[in-house]
Motif scaffolding. Structure first.
Motif, PDB file in Angstrom:
ATOM      1  N   ILE A  27      43.922   4.428  10.033  1.00 16.91           N
ATOM      2  CA  ILE A  27      44.579   4.894  11.324  1.00 16.91           C
ATOM      3  C   ILE A  27      43.375   6.289  10.951  1.00 16.91           C
ATOM      4  O   ILE A  27      42.530   6.305  12.785  1.00 16.91           O
ATOM      5  CB  ILE A  27      45.457   4.960  11.035  1.00 16.91           C
ATOM      6  CG1 ILE A  27      46.414   3.601  10.927  1.00 16.91           C
ATOM      7  CG2 ILE A  27      46.016   5.487  12.529  1.00 16.91           C
ATOM      8  CD1 ILE A  27      48.137   4.026  10.451  1.00 16.91           C
ATOM      9  N   MET A  28      43.187   7.183  10.137  1.00 19.01           N
ATOM     10  CA  MET A  28      41.461   8.368  10.862  1.00 19.01           C
ATOM     11  C   MET A  28      40.721   8.341  11.445  1.00 19.01           C
ATOM     12  O   MET A  28      40.347   8.249  11.898  1.00 19.01           O
ATOM     13  CB  MET A  28      42.289   9.588   9.687  1.00 19.01           C
ATOM     14  CG  MET A  28      41.989  11.113  10.067  1.00 19.01           C
ATOM     15  SD  MET A  28      42.325  11.870   8.682  1.00 19.01           S
ATOM     16  CE  MET A  28      41.856  10.560   6.676  1.00 19.01           C
ATOM     17  N   LEU A  29      39.967   7.073  10.153  1.00 19.69           N
ATOM     18  CA  LEU A  29      38.719   7.238  10.187  1.00 19.69           C
ATOM     19  C   LEU A  29      38.284   6.125  12.354  1.00 19.69           C
ATOM     20  O   LEU A  29      37.313   6.376  12.721  1.00 19.69           O
ATOM     21  CB  LEU A  29      38.469   5.835   9.242  1.00 19.69           C
ATOM     22  CG  LEU A  29      38.601   6.450   8.050  1.00 19.69           C
ATOM     23  CD1 LEU A  29      38.068   6.121   6.947  1.00 19.69           C
ATOM     24  CD2 LEU A  29      37.274   8.588   8.014  1.00 19.69           C
ATOM     25  N   VAL A  30      39.295   5.013  12.534  1.00 16.91           N
ATOM     26  CA  VAL A  30      39.222   4.899  13.516  1.00 16.91           C
ATOM     27  C   VAL A  30      39.219   6.021  14.422  1.00 16.91           C
ATOM     28  O   VAL A  30      38.702   5.539  15.855  1.00 16.91           O
ATOM     29  CB  VAL A  30      39.997   3.596  14.023  1.00 16.91           C
ATOM     30  CG1 VAL A  30      40.086   2.774  14.830  1.00 16.91           C
ATOM     31  CG2 VAL A  30      40.089   2.149  12.913  1.00 16.91           C
ATOM     32  N   GLY A  31      40.271   6.654  14.202  1.00 14.16           N
ATOM     33  CA  GLY A  31      40.420   7.496  15.329  1.00 14.16           C
ATOM     34  C   GLY A  31      39.759   8.511  15.719  1.00 14.16           C
ATOM     35  O   GLY A  31      38.713   8.624  16.535  1.00 14.16           O
TER      36      GLY A  31
END
Length: 155
Positions: A27-31
């Motif tokens: 989720i952090m990388l996609v964000g």
């Protein structure tokens, strides 16, 4: 027999925690990637237009003041990208949040009086009842308050 069941429960808990950590990471990388593209795309489009169009074409089409305003806006978006990364880290990652709070308590004079949730100060020292540290495929549980440093990390 009960020790085997406890080990199995700890292993399942470690697997669950590992899956949760991976989900947070994705989720952090996609964000971060979405924020990067949204913030840098306008600048890159303008740069490509300036490269492939006749010299001064964009400034002639928009006028000098709107063109400079557009460039300032694109520059501002680049700064927003840099400022947005720690915000995304803080929203998604509990480890980042804890580390950031630790730094604030250490270096920020107005934040030194705050304690982390779940800790209490007794005679200026933190007391710890139980702490579980997950390491890949096994867990270690410490019950002794003397096994921790002043910062609350396992020694």
């Amino acid at each position: 027999m009960t020790q085997t069941m406890e080990c199995k429960q700890m292993t399942e808990s470690a697997k669950s925690q590992s899956q949760q950590n991976r989900k947070q990471l994705v989720i952090m990388l996609v964000g971060i990637i979405v924020l990067f593209f949204v913030c840098l795309l306008p600048f890159r489009i303008i740069a490509l237009l300036n490269i492939f169009s006749p010299p001064g074409w964009m400034m002639q089409q928009l006028g000098p003041s709107p063109f400079l305003n557009l460039m300032y806006f694109c520059r501002l978006l680049i700064y927003v990208n840099s400022a947005g990364n720690p915000i995304i880290y803080n929203i998604v990652s509990t480890k980042f949040r804890r580390a950031f709070q630790k730094v604030l308590r250490k270096y920020c004079c107005c934040c030194k009086s705050f304690l982390a949730p779940g800790r209490s100060a007794i005679n200026g020292h933190y007391s710890h009842a139980t702490r579980m540290t997950t390491m890949s495929h096994y867990s270690v549980v410490k019950h002794d308050a003397h096994d921790f440093s002043e910062t609350g990390d396992a020694v």
